[in-house]
Design a protein around this motif. Structure first.
Motif, PDB file in Angstrom:
ATOM      1  N   LEU A 189       0.602  -1.225  -0.433  1.00 12.97           N
ATOM      2  CA  LEU A 189       0.441  -0.518  -0.243  1.00 12.97           C
ATOM      3  C   LEU A 189       1.048   1.103  -0.147  1.00 12.97           C
ATOM      4  CD1 LEU A 189      -2.809   1.733  -0.060  1.00 12.97           C
ATOM      5  CD2 LEU A 189      -2.617   0.760   2.367  1.00 12.97           C
ATOM      6  N   PRO A 190       1.745   1.595   1.192  1.00 13.68           N
ATOM      7  CA  PRO A 190       2.449   3.092   0.693  1.00 13.68           C
ATOM      8  C   PRO A 190       3.436   2.746  -0.173  1.00 13.68           C
ATOM      9  CG  PRO A 190       3.021   1.192   2.660  1.00 13.68           C
ATOM     10  CD  PRO A 190       2.107   0.502   2.220  1.00 13.68           C
ATOM     11  N   VAL A 191       3.853   1.940  -1.007  1.00 13.10           N
ATOM     12  CA  VAL A 191       5.065   1.641  -1.694  1.00 13.10           C
ATOM     13  C   VAL A 191       3.737   2.161  -3.150  1.00 13.10           C
ATOM     14  CG1 VAL A 191       5.736   0.259  -3.308  1.00 13.10           C
ATOM     15  CG2 VAL A 191       6.387   0.182  -0.849  1.00 13.10           C
ATOM     16  N   LEU A 192       2.741   1.576  -3.529  1.00 16.35           N
ATOM     17  CA  LEU A 192       2.175   1.615  -4.346  1.00 16.35           C
ATOM     18  C   LEU A 192       1.822   2.996  -4.341  1.00 16.35           C
ATOM     19  CD1 LEU A 192       0.476   1.157  -7.031  1.00 16.35           C
ATOM     20  CD2 LEU A 192      -1.202   0.647  -5.298  1.00 16.35           C
ATOM     21  N   VAL A 193       1.862   3.804  -3.780  1.00  9.67           N
ATOM     22  CA  VAL A 193       1.174   5.189  -3.074  1.00  9.67           C
ATOM     23  C   VAL A 193       1.904   6.441  -3.174  1.00  9.67           C
ATOM     24  CG1 VAL A 193       0.108   7.189  -1.400  1.00  9.67           C
ATOM     25  CG2 VAL A 193      -0.528   5.030  -1.595  1.00  9.67           C
ATOM     26  N   LEU A 194       3.554   5.695  -3.227  1.00  6.05           N
ATOM     27  CA  LEU A 194       4.637   7.056  -3.340  1.00  6.05           C
ATOM     28  C   LEU A 194       5.053   6.932  -4.266  1.00  6.05           C
ATOM     29  CD1 LEU A 194       6.422   5.686   0.333  1.00  6.05           C
ATOM     30  CD2 LEU A 194       5.668   8.410  -0.472  1.00  6.05           C
ATOM     31  N   GLN A 195       4.585   5.766  -5.821  1.00  3.33           N
ATOM     32  CA  GLN A 195       4.969   5.843  -6.908  1.00  3.33           C
ATOM     33  C   GLN A 195       4.236   6.498  -7.530  1.00  3.33           C
ATOM     34  OE1 GLN A 195       7.723   3.836  -7.206  1.00  3.33           O
ATOM     35  NE2 GLN A 195       7.192   3.468  -5.248  1.00  3.33           N
ATOM     36  N   LEU A 217       9.313  14.324   1.684  1.00  7.59           N
ATOM     37  CA  LEU A 217       9.147  13.249   3.088  1.00  7.59           C
ATOM     38  C   LEU A 217      10.967  12.029   3.027  1.00  7.59           C
ATOM     39  CD1 LEU A 217       6.945  15.152   4.807  1.00  7.59           C
ATOM     40  CD2 LEU A 217       9.110  16.251   5.221  1.00  7.59           C
ATOM     41  N   PHE A 218       9.718  11.793   1.235  1.00  7.53           N
ATOM     42  CA  PHE A 218      10.108  10.059   1.843  1.00  7.53           C
ATOM     43  C   PHE A 218      11.482   9.909   0.712  1.00  7.53           C
ATOM     44  CE2 PHE A 218       6.126  10.709   3.177  1.00  7.53           C
ATOM     45  CZ  PHE A 218       5.817  10.258   4.301  1.00  7.53           C
ATOM     46  N   PRO A 219      12.347   8.665   0.749  1.00  7.19           N
ATOM     47  CA  PRO A 219      12.898   8.627  -0.225  1.00  7.19           C
ATOM     48  C   PRO A 219      13.034   8.335  -1.411  1.00  7.19           C
ATOM     49  CG  PRO A 219      13.290   6.570   1.560  1.00  7.19           C
ATOM     50  CD  PRO A 219      11.935   7.526   1.526  1.00  7.19           C
ATOM     51  N   VAL A 220      11.238   7.878  -1.614  1.00  4.82           N
ATOM     52  CA  VAL A 220      11.099   7.051  -3.310  1.00  4.82           C
ATOM     53  C   VAL A 220      11.385   8.736  -3.901  1.00  4.82           C
ATOM     54  CG1 VAL A 220       9.561   6.206  -4.414  1.00  4.82           C
ATOM     55  CG2 VAL A 220       9.947   5.927  -2.697  1.00  4.82           C
ATOM     56  N   LYS A 221      10.801   9.796  -3.638  1.00  5.94           N
ATOM     57  CA  LYS A 221      11.173  10.408  -4.679  1.00  5.94           C
ATOM     58  C   LYS A 221      12.632  11.222  -5.262  1.00  5.94           C
ATOM     59  CE  LYS A 221      11.749  15.515  -5.930  1.00  5.94           C
ATOM     60  NZ  LYS A 221      12.639  16.488  -4.964  1.00  5.94           N
ATOM     61  N   TRP A 222      13.537  11.006  -4.525  1.00  5.25           N
ATOM     62  CA  TRP A 222      15.107  11.368  -4.171  1.00  5.25           C
ATOM     63  C   TRP A 222      15.371   9.873  -4.931  1.00  5.25           C
ATOM     64  CZ3 TRP A 222      15.678  16.307  -3.885  1.00  5.25           C
ATOM     65  CH2 TRP A 222      15.261  17.302  -2.014  1.00  5.25           C
ATOM     66  N   MET A 223      15.254   8.611  -4.863  1.00  5.09           N
ATOM     67  CA  MET A 223      15.541   7.572  -5.499  1.00  5.09           C
ATOM     68  C   MET A 223      15.650   8.327  -6.822  1.00  5.09           C
ATOM     69  SD  MET A 223      14.811   4.716  -3.069  1.00  5.09           S
ATOM     70  CE  MET A 223      14.770   3.423  -4.395  1.00  5.09           C
ATOM     71  N   GLY A 224      13.835   8.259  -7.265  1.00  9.30           N
ATOM     72  CA  GLY A 224      13.461   8.538  -8.899  1.00  9.30           C
ATOM     73  C   GLY A 224      14.185   9.957  -9.508  1.00  9.30           C
ATOM     74  N   GLN A 225      14.022  10.718  -8.772  1.00 12.76           N
ATOM     75  CA  GLN A 225      14.739  12.012  -9.292  1.00 12.76           C
ATOM     76  C   GLN A 225      16.450  11.512  -9.191  1.00 12.76           C
ATOM     77  OE1 GLN A 225      14.134  16.042  -7.549  1.00 12.76           O
ATOM     78  NE2 GLN A 225      16.113  16.275  -6.876  1.00 12.76           N
TER      79      GLN A 225
END
Length: 265
Positions: free
Chosen positions: A180-186, A208-216
């Motif tokens: 659930l959190p993974v899908l939302v953050l994607q 605030l979470f790492p996913v945005k920075w990983m993608g960027q």
């Protein structure tokens, strides 16, 4: 008799974890194929240039950013589910009766994730190059950036997966709890949807979470510098990316030590 160090026990445990993964052929196929399949689908649907006359397509943007999802899927979800299974089937209880420490167990899991993540990233790069002409003949500087992004992303996601495993009350509920959190953050971090199309409030929360920075970060490795203008800050921000991911590595370590349990409640 001198006991082996935590690092030595962690390496040995990591070797066992890798062997167990290789023997589960269905798990290997699903773990590696799912992010690659999503990359193909998104890339084929959104294959137009990012702007009129631009040599870069949306397919290449997705292919670069999906490396973050591949790592998150391999590290965070697989780790959280795997520990929930180990806890429920008694593996952790048996390990507790041996000299294996929690630190050695964590190191073994990180070894497993690095092994799986390397193959996942190679598969995603292969899909990006063969289907979407993702450029991989990069400068040394960009490959060095790719290296530290990979290490920080894998460590942060692995430790957060260890901590999140305690949220699942059983091995059966673990996939639903962690997906659930993974899908939302994607969606909110610019992985499944172009970051420029997202509302600013949504992006600010995702930052605030790492996913945005990983993608960027991975977009900054494989895409032209001109596309940095489409990011929220108008630049790739490699220094800030390293600081945020490093901070999440520390946060993940603290949460893992605080929440890790050898047995079910």
């Amino acid at each position: 008799m001198t006991m082996p160090s935590t690092l030595a026990m962690g390496r040995s445990r990591g070797f066992v974890e890798v062997l167990q993964l290789i023997r589960q052929k269905d798990a290997v196929i699903f773990t590696f194929a799912f992010p690659a399949l999503l990359t193909i689908l998104l890339g084929l649907i959104f294959d137009a240039p990012v702007s009129p006359g631009s040599p870069t397509t949306h397919s290449q943007v997705f292919a670069a950013g999906m490396i973050a999802y591949g790592i998150l899927s391999t590290a965070f979800i697989s780790m959280g589910v795997g520990i929930a299974v180990d806890r429920e089937d008694g593996t952790l209880k048996r390990l507790r009766g041996t000299p294996v420490t929690a630190g050695a167990y964590f190191i073994g899991k990180i070894v497993l994730v690095f092994f799986a993540a390397l193959f996942e990233v190679l598969l995603l790069l292969l899909v990006g190059v063969l289907l979407f002409d993702l450029p991989v003949f990069l400068s040394v500087d960009r490959w060095l950036r790719f290296g530290w992004l990979l290490v920080l992303s894998v460590v942060a996601c692995t430790l957060l997966g260890i901590a999140a495993s305690s949220l699942a009350r059983s091995a059966r509920s673990a996939p639903a709890v962690l997906n659930l959190p993974v899908l939302v953050l994607q969606f909110t971090s610019g992985i499944f949807v172009h970051i420029a199309a997202l509302p600013s409030a949504m992006v600010n929360v995702s930052a605030l979470f790492p996913v945005k920075w990983m993608g960027q970060g991975f977009r900054s490795v494989f895409l032209p510098d001109a596309l940095a203008a489409q990011e929220v800050a108008g630049s790739w921000e490699p220094g800030k990316t390293a600081l945020v991911l490093g901070a999440w590595c520390l946060i993940g370590l603290v949460l893992s030590l605080l929440t890790f349990r050898w047995s079910r409640r």
